[in-house]
Design a protein around this motif. Structure first.
Motif, PDB file in Angstrom:
ATOM      1  N   ASN A  62      48.481  33.832  36.767  1.00 44.73           N
ATOM      2  CA  ASN A  62      47.841  33.165  37.806  1.00 44.73           C
ATOM      3  C   ASN A  62      46.435  32.039  37.258  1.00 44.73           C
ATOM      4  O   ASN A  62      45.612  32.692  37.985  1.00 44.73           O
ATOM      5  CB  ASN A  62      47.522  33.728  38.927  1.00 44.73           C
ATOM      6  N   THR A 161      38.137  46.453  37.545  1.00 46.73           N
ATOM      7  CA  THR A 161      37.424  45.301  36.729  1.00 46.73           C
ATOM      8  C   THR A 161      36.016  45.493  37.211  1.00 46.73           C
ATOM      9  O   THR A 161      35.908  45.193  38.893  1.00 46.73           O
ATOM     10  CB  THR A 161      38.025  43.799  37.171  1.00 46.73           C
ATOM     11  N   ASP A 163      32.156  43.895  38.416  1.00 43.65           N
ATOM     12  CA  ASP A 163      31.532  42.789  38.467  1.00 43.65           C
ATOM     13  C   ASP A 163      30.488  42.990  38.449  1.00 43.65           C
ATOM     14  O   ASP A 163      30.058  44.013  38.836  1.00 43.65           O
ATOM     15  CB  ASP A 163      31.859  43.690  40.108  1.00 43.65           C
ATOM     16  N   PRO A 188      48.889  43.086  38.043  1.00 42.17           N
ATOM     17  CA  PRO A 188      47.893  41.552  38.595  1.00 42.17           C
ATOM     18  C   PRO A 188      46.748  42.006  38.190  1.00 42.17           C
ATOM     19  O   PRO A 188      45.691  43.699  38.061  1.00 42.17           O
ATOM     20  CB  PRO A 188      48.364  41.437  39.450  1.00 42.17           C
ATOM     21  N   PHE A 189      45.647  40.647  37.723  1.00 42.19           N
ATOM     22  CA  PHE A 189      44.681  40.542  37.002  1.00 42.19           C
ATOM     23  C   PHE A 189      44.088  39.653  37.885  1.00 42.19           C
ATOM     24  O   PHE A 189      45.007  38.381  37.569  1.00 42.19           O
ATOM     25  CB  PHE A 189      44.653  41.352  35.855  1.00 42.19           C
ATOM     26  N   ASP A 190      42.561  39.359  37.704  1.00 38.46           N
ATOM     27  CA  ASP A 190      42.247  38.322  37.784  1.00 38.46           C
ATOM     28  C   ASP A 190      41.594  37.006  37.214  1.00 38.46           C
ATOM     29  O   ASP A 190      40.142  37.639  36.081  1.00 38.46           O
ATOM     30  CB  ASP A 190      40.869  38.217  39.874  1.00 38.46           C
ATOM     31  N   SER A 192      39.839  34.887  36.979  1.00 41.52           N
ATOM     32  CA  SER A 192      38.708  34.078  37.368  1.00 41.52           C
ATOM     33  C   SER A 192      37.391  35.325  37.646  1.00 41.52           C
ATOM     34  O   SER A 192      35.994  34.616  37.209  1.00 41.52           O
ATOM     35  CB  SER A 192      38.544  33.833  38.636  1.00 41.52           C
ATOM     36  N   LYS A 193      37.589  36.838  36.693  1.00 42.15           N
ATOM     37  CA  LYS A 193      36.500  37.724  36.956  1.00 42.15           C
ATOM     38  C   LYS A 193      36.136  37.669  35.034  1.00 42.15           C
ATOM     39  O   LYS A 193      35.057  38.583  35.323  1.00 42.15           O
ATOM     40  CB  LYS A 193      36.893  38.745  37.659  1.00 42.15           C
TER      41      LYS A 193
END
Length: 368
Positions: A62, A161, A163, A188-190, A192-193
């Motif tokens: 994603n 993750t 922040d 899964p991992f974001d 956008s971070k």
């Protein structure tokens, strides 16, 4: 079907159906009359391969539209220097989280280009845990913060993750850089971070030699350090869609097949659940035993690389020899830590882990 289970930390096991497809297509890819290894990297045949590989990767992870995906040579270790070359932007300092040998190597290499500040470290407990975010201390003038989500050698993995907006001294504008080599696409991992993610392919997604870089587009505008070679500039490759020079074409092809395989498995949500189940089999066995021991804090244990020792180290060679006789290969721990290590990346089937667990129980029974 192969008769062995390969627990190597890398180059590592690949999905059997991927290898079978590569074998079938070795001499003639899709009626082209050519092997992928013979194709021009600018020809329509290979361009269709690389375009699909990137498309599938973007879908699986994603990846937002404002991130570029680069397929480069040199492996992840090359990025230890390329990251500071491209991201310092006139700064003289970068922050590194020290959780083991790979983060140490990254920090050491960066030290040739800037002052390295150790944001946090787990050295005090032998690198058997992840330093909690509240113990981090980010320097005020850092160019970026680098960490290694999974330490292949020590078997320590971040289950969260970072922040940087709430980390001590941090803010939301500092780019977070991650060396995801040994747990890339295992969960899964974001994206956008992160400002930048890099990963060597030879653990979870393909053969050695290929490194995947995912970089936020605004970071491409940062002027590289003076005299940075053209080949070491991210913008060089982003502007040319990874075709500035001949990329590692066959490794990209295999990676593309692995992307297709991951999609067939149900994507990253499904593969994460499978990885959790596989790791639990071995950790539960170890925790219920006085014969085996894993030094890593339970909350920070890697799903990809499981280090363990025997209560009697004199049995190590016997264990390895008998394991090999059972078709269980590459279980010897890294030379720096000793003991055993079972690497159970995405492509390691559940049956392989079950076979290892059965062997470990039998070995304990016979040697207690």
């Amino acid at each position: 079907m192969r008769k062995i289970y390969n627990f190597s930390a890398g180059p590592a096991v690949l999905p059997e159906e991927v290898l079978e497809q590569a074998r079938e297509e070795m001499l003639d890819w899709h009626g082209s009359g050519m092997s992928v290894m013979e194709m021009s990297h600018r020809g329509k045949e290979f361009m269709s391969i690389v375009d699909k590989a990137e498309s599938d990767l973007r879908e699986l992870a994603n990846i937002p539209a404002n991130y570029k995906v680069l397929f480069l040579q040199g492996g992840a270790s090359s990025q230890f220097a390329v990251v500071p070359m491209n991201l310092l932007e006139g700064n003289t300092q970068a922050d590194y989280v020290h959780t083991g040998q790979w983060s140490k190597k990254a920090a050491s290499e960066a030290g040739q280009y800037c002052s390295v500040h150790i944001t946090a470290s787990s050295e005090q407990d032998g690198f058997n845990s992840v330093p909690p975010l509240e113990q981090w201390h980010i320097s005020s003038d850092t160019a970026y913060v680098h960490y290694t989500p999974n330490e292949t050698i020590g078997g320590v993995e971040f289950q969260w993750t970072p922040d940087l907006s709430v980390a001590p001294g941090g803010n939301g504008n500092i780019p977070l850089v991650a060396d995801m080599s040994s747990n890339f696409l295992s969960r899964p991992f974001d994206v956008s971070k992160f400002g930048l993610i890099y990963a060597g392919a030879q653990k979870n997604v393909g053969p050695a030699g290929l490194v995947i870089v995912i970089i936020r587009e605004d970071l491409l505008a940062i002027p590289p350090l003076p005299r940075t070679p053209t080949m070491y500039r991210y913008k060089t490759h982003a502007d040319q869609a990874s075709m500035y020079n001949t990329p590692p074409t066959y490794a990209i092809y295999i990676m593309g097949l692995v992307m297709e395989w991951l999609k067939k498995q149900g994507g990253l949500v499904a593969i994460e659940q499978r990885n959790i189940a596989k790791a639990k089999l071995i950790y539960d066995l170890i925790d219920a035993s006085s014969f085996y021991h894993c030094p890593v804090s339970r909350s920070d244990r890697s799903r990809m690389n499981i280090p363990f020792t025997l209560s009697d180290s004199g049995l190590d060679e016997v264990f390895l020899k008998q394991a090999q006789a059972h078709g269980l290969l590459q279980l010897k721990g890294h030379r720096s830590v000793g003991g055993m290590r079972a690497s159970i990346y995405n492509a390691m089937p559940l049956e392989g882990v079950q076979t290892l667990a059965t062997f470990m129980r039998e070995f304990e029974k016979n040697h207690v």
